[in-house]
Scaffold this active site. Sequence first.
Site: not given
Length: 475
Positions: A22, A154-155, A276, A282, A284, A289, A316
Site C-alpha cells: 500500500s 421551479t421545475h 473545441s 465554441k 464551453n 461541467e 481491525y
Amino acid sequence: MALWGGRFSKVPGEAMFSLSRSVHFDWRLSLYDLRSSLAHLNALEANSIIDRSLASRIRSAIGELQREVASGKFAPITSDEDVHSALERGLIEKVGPEGGAIRAGRSRNDQVATDFRLYLIDHMIEIALETLKLSSAITDLASQYVSDVAPGFTHLQHAQPVSFGHELAKHAQSLSRDISRISDWLKRSKLSPLGAGALAGSSLPLSVEASATELGFTGVIANSIDAVSDRDFVAEALFIISLIGVHLSRIGEEWSLYASIEFGWVELDDAYATGSSIMPQKKNPDAAELARGKSGRFIGSLTALLTVIKGLPFAYNRDLQEDKELTFDAVENLLLLLPAITGMVASSKFNREKMRASAPLGFSLATEIADFLVLKGVAFPGAHEAAGKAVKRCEELAIELVQLSDSDLKAISPLLTGEVRNRLNLDSALKVRDSINGTAPESVKKQIANLRVRISADARAYASERKRFSGMMDQ
C-alpha cells in the site's frame, strides 16, 4: 522492512505482496506518521521504556526523516510494504537495529488510525478554508446584482421574479452549512487512537493522554477496540465532501444553463472555459461541467467506504486498507475543484438587461393577482382560481397580464380592478417581499451582510485552527 515474520517460514508470494502493498498510496501519511512517532517516542521516554540516550538518537533520526521526506530525498523502495515499514527502514538505517525500539507499545492498527485522523483533520481544515473562499466569491458576486431582477424557477419553469443577488446568494447559504458540518466533524474526530495497540491497549505504562495532547487531539478514544476499528470519521468526512460536491454540482448546472445560447445570461471568463478541437466558435463551460461530473466521484467514494465497513466483525480487519485510496482521491479532487469554481464564479459577468427582459415571461407575475385579491378579503383558493383565469384569458388574447382591460378583470372577479396593475411590475413584485428571508432588495442586502459576517468569523476560526494544528505538526 517487514514488521512481522517470526512465526512464518516463508515470505509472502509475489502476488500476495503486490496485493498487500500500500506504500504507493499511503505514503501521503508519511509526515503524519513521523509526527505520531515522535509523540509515541516521547511517551516511551517519559515512562522509562526507552532510555534518554536512545530516545535522543531516535528523535534526531525522525527529524532527519521529516526533512528528507518533505524534500523527496527519502522515498519508498519496491520492497517496502507500507508507509510504516518504509519509515522504520529509514529510521533503522540512521540509528541501527535499536531504532526498532520505538515499536514497543503500539501496532500498525493504532498507528494508521492516528495517522489517518491527522491527515483528515489537516485536509478538512484546508477544505473548509477553500470552501469559504468560494462562499466569499459568491457573496461578492451576489452583492453586485441585488437590485437586478431575474426570473426565479421551479421545475425549470418561470415561477416568480426574484432579485438575482438573492438567487446567487442561496449557494453561499448551502456552503455555510457545509462549513458548519466540518466544524461539527472536527469536534467528534479530534480524539486519539494512539495507545490502543492492536485492539486491547498496552500493558506498558504509556501516557496516552499526553500523546493525544501533543498531537493536537482533544482527548482519547474511550474504547481501544473502537479506536482501531472505527472509520466513522472517514465516512462522515466523505459525506461532507460528497455534499460539498453536490452543492458545487448545482452551481455547475446553473452556470452551464446561464452560459447557453438559450439563456445567454453569463459571459464566462476565458480563463475558466475551454474551446473545441473542431468547432472554432465554441466556448464551453468546462469548469462548471467538471463540477457536475466530480460529484459522482465523491458520492462513489462514500458509497464504496460504507460498503467496505458495513459488515466488519470485531476489531481491525485488513478490509480497512481500502479506506485510504478512495479518501485521498476525494480529498485531492475536491481541493482541485474548489479553486477553479471560485475563479469561475468571481470572474462571471451577467447580462442585466437580458435577465430583466426574461423575468416577466411565462406570466410570472400571476401570483401578484392572487395576493391582491387576498388583501381584498378573498380566500386564497378563490384568489388562486381567479389568477389562473386571468392567465388563461391572456393566453386567449396573446397579451400579458398588465394588458388585461378593466372589463376583462371585472369579468374574472368583481374585486379585480385596474388597481391591480400597480402590482404587475417587476420592481413592485420584489419590493413587497420584504420578509427577513424574502427577495426584496433591502432584505437581500441584510442577508448578504449577515453572510459576510458569518464567512468572516468562520475564516478567522479556521485560520486559527490551521495555525494551531500546523504548530502541533511542526513540533
